[in-house]
Enzyme design. Structure first.
Site, mmCIF file in Angstrom:
data_model
loop_
_atom_site.group_PDB
_atom_site.id
_atom_site.type_symbol
_atom_site.label_atom_id
_atom_site.label_comp_id
_atom_site.label_asym_id
_atom_site.label_seq_id
_atom_site.Cartn_x
_atom_site.Cartn_y
_atom_site.Cartn_z
ATOM 1 N N THR A 284 0.836 -1.199 0.000
ATOM 2 C CA THR A 284 0.000 0.000 0.000
ATOM 3 C C THR A 284 0.872 1.249 0.000
ATOM 4 O O THR A 284 0.622 2.206 -0.747
ATOM 5 C CB THR A 284 -0.931 0.015 1.229
ATOM 6 N N TRP A 287 2.610 1.495 -3.376
ATOM 7 C CA TRP A 287 1.672 1.910 -4.419
ATOM 8 C C TRP A 287 1.587 3.435 -4.499
ATOM 9 O O TRP A 287 1.450 3.994 -5.582
ATOM 10 C CB TRP A 287 0.285 1.329 -4.125
ATOM 11 N N HIS A 288 1.703 4.094 -3.348
ATOM 12 C CA HIS A 288 1.566 5.547 -3.326
ATOM 13 C C HIS A 288 2.769 6.257 -3.916
ATOM 14 O O HIS A 288 2.644 7.414 -4.336
ATOM 15 C CB HIS A 288 1.325 6.034 -1.894
ATOM 16 N N GLY A 289 3.903 5.641 -3.955
ATOM 17 C CA GLY A 289 5.051 6.326 -4.538
ATOM 18 C C GLY A 289 6.342 5.569 -4.333
ATOM 19 O O GLY A 289 6.482 4.752 -3.416
ATOM 20 N N PHE A 438 0.751 9.932 -8.011
ATOM 21 C CA PHE A 438 0.814 8.499 -7.749
ATOM 22 C C PHE A 438 0.258 7.652 -8.878
ATOM 23 O O PHE A 438 0.272 6.440 -8.787
ATOM 24 C CB PHE A 438 0.074 8.173 -6.443
#
Length: 438
Positions: A284, A287-289, A438
């Site tokens: 998670t 996934w954001h960066g 993102f």
């Protein structure tokens, strides 16, 4: 028209979303025709592959260069990977198309053999750039049989204006305060200022992202689509577990259904459950960066959820709600510092400043940046983080308040809000949505 919209912003990178659409469309048919594993593997490998290349290759090679530099190994050519452009919306449309092929593989839906319908699902412009993540099965029937009604359009316009106001009036003003505080040198950062910056950023990211989701949902209604909700007043939660049931709902449910449960969920003992949670929140964060700050942010949330499962959650249910809520806000503020900072060292220095009372508060700074307008915005942000507007609308429905005068006030209020947003757009500098990154 959605492809033209995407091309307007991304130019030649539109080819990538077209290729992604064609491959996942073909994979769905391959799975439906009986070659289930081949179709699924092809879809997952392709989608993870383009995410890895466009989003994470620069991060991997930058860390590799730094590591090998310790042994005097020079990899100058690898620097080219740090200049790869990140296509808008790639994190969202890859997850959507993967959920489609996985659902076809599971037999939950049938493959769509109409390329135009499937391409419309993938490229649907209202939510293409930053969600919510829409699963094919939730709008399958709407692709073929939509009904655009006056009431649905009215809801869509209202939702769009509210989302726009969240972004232009609240998020952008909070960003002004947060950006200036986070840019201060550590020596100039007192504990009250540090906490004010973290709170301002918490408001910024919530009203920025939920504002985009509201606009996307509103535009969807104008076209006859009902997209899933993405936020449910997350700052009213009283635990991190509850927070993730309210924050970025479509992402957390995606990871739950397509990663956590397939890994075994909580069905294989406590140790395996905690390992699964670590994997989910590691991904998670990633996934954001492509940055260690996002990874640590994800693991921080995962660790708190594990602590809550170990017994802290039961205590939170028994203690006064206000104390549980303070714990949630305290934890979220710390986590937003990790999310906002450019590096782990910056995050650590900022968090240290939050608990250090050696530096005096810069009164001149506060007087300059904390204007009357910003104070009003911060108060509005606090109130609107709670379901006040929702409760007023519910009360009006349940009591059948349909007074034409009151309805006129509502319409005039929304129109005034929209015009005010236009003024802010006219005078404001370019300020894209946070989740475009993102």
């Amino acid at each position: 028209m959605s492809l033209l919209f995407y091309t307007w912003g991304e130019r030649e990178l539109v080819i990538l979303i077209i290729v992604s659409t064609l491959i996942d469309y073909s994979c769905g048919i391959i799975i439906q025709n009986g070659k289930r594993k081949i179709g699924l593997i092809l879809s997952i490998v392709f989608n993870i592959g383009i995410l890895a290349y466009f989003k994470y290759s620069g991060f991997v090679f930058t860390n590799l260069i730094e590591f090998l530099g310790l042994f005097n190994v020079n990899l100058e050519k690898a620097q080219a990977f740090s200049t790869i452009a990140l296509p808008l919306g790639i994190s969202f449309y890859t997850f959507q198309t993967m959920s489609y092929t996985i659902d076809v593989y599971r037999g939950e839906i049938k493959a769509n053999r109409n390329l135009i319908d499937f391409a419309t699902y993938v490229t649907l412009f209202p939510q293409l750039i930053a969600g919510p993540i829409v699963r094919y099965k939730s709008i399958e029937t709407q692709l073929l049989n939509r009904k655009v009604t006056r009431s649905l359009m009215s809801e869509g316009v209202e939702r769009f204006i509210i989302g726009l106001a969240k972004k232009m009036l609240i998020a952008n003003n909070c960003a002004f305060l947060a950006d200036n505080i986070f840019s201060l040198h550590t020596d100039d950062l007192s504990a009250p200022l540090a906490w004010l910056g973290a709170i301002a950023y918490g408001f910024q990211i919530y009203f920025d992202f939920s504002g985009y989701s509201d606009m996307a949902i509103g535009l969807g209604k104008l076209l006859g689509f009902n997209f899933p909700e993405n936020f449910n007043y997350p700052y009213t939660a009283k635990s991190i577990r509850e927070f993730w049931k309210r924050w970025h709902i479509t992402l957390s449910s995606w990871f739950k259904d397509y990663l956590y449960i397939p890994l075994g969920g909580n069905r294989k003992g406590h140790r395996r459950t905690y390992l699964n949670l670590f994997i989910v929140f590691f991904l998670t964060g990633l996934w954001h960066g492509a940055n260690w700050t996002f990874i640590v942010w994800g693991l921080f949330h995962g660790s708190l959820i594990i602590v809550e499962r170990l017994g802290w959650g039961a205590i939170l249910e028994k203690i006064p709600k206000i104390i549980a809520h303070i714990y949630l806000i305290f934890s979220i503020c710390i986590s937003w510092v990790l999310f906002r900072s450019n590096s782990l060292s910056d995050a650590i220095n900022y968090i240290v400043a939050m608990f250090s009372f050696q530096n005096p508060t810069n009164i001149e700074f506060l007087n300059y940046y904390l204007s009357n307008e910003l104070l009003i915005v911060l108060m509005l942000a606090t109130v609107l983080s709670m379901p006040v507007y929702h409760k007023i609308k519910t009360l009006c429905r349940t009591t059948n308040i349909s007074n034409p005068i009151l309805q006129s006030f509502r319409t005039i209020g929304l129109l005034a809000l929209f015009i005010l947003c236009l003024f802010y757009i006219a005078v404001d500098s370019y300020n894209p949505f946070i989740y475009f990154r993102f």
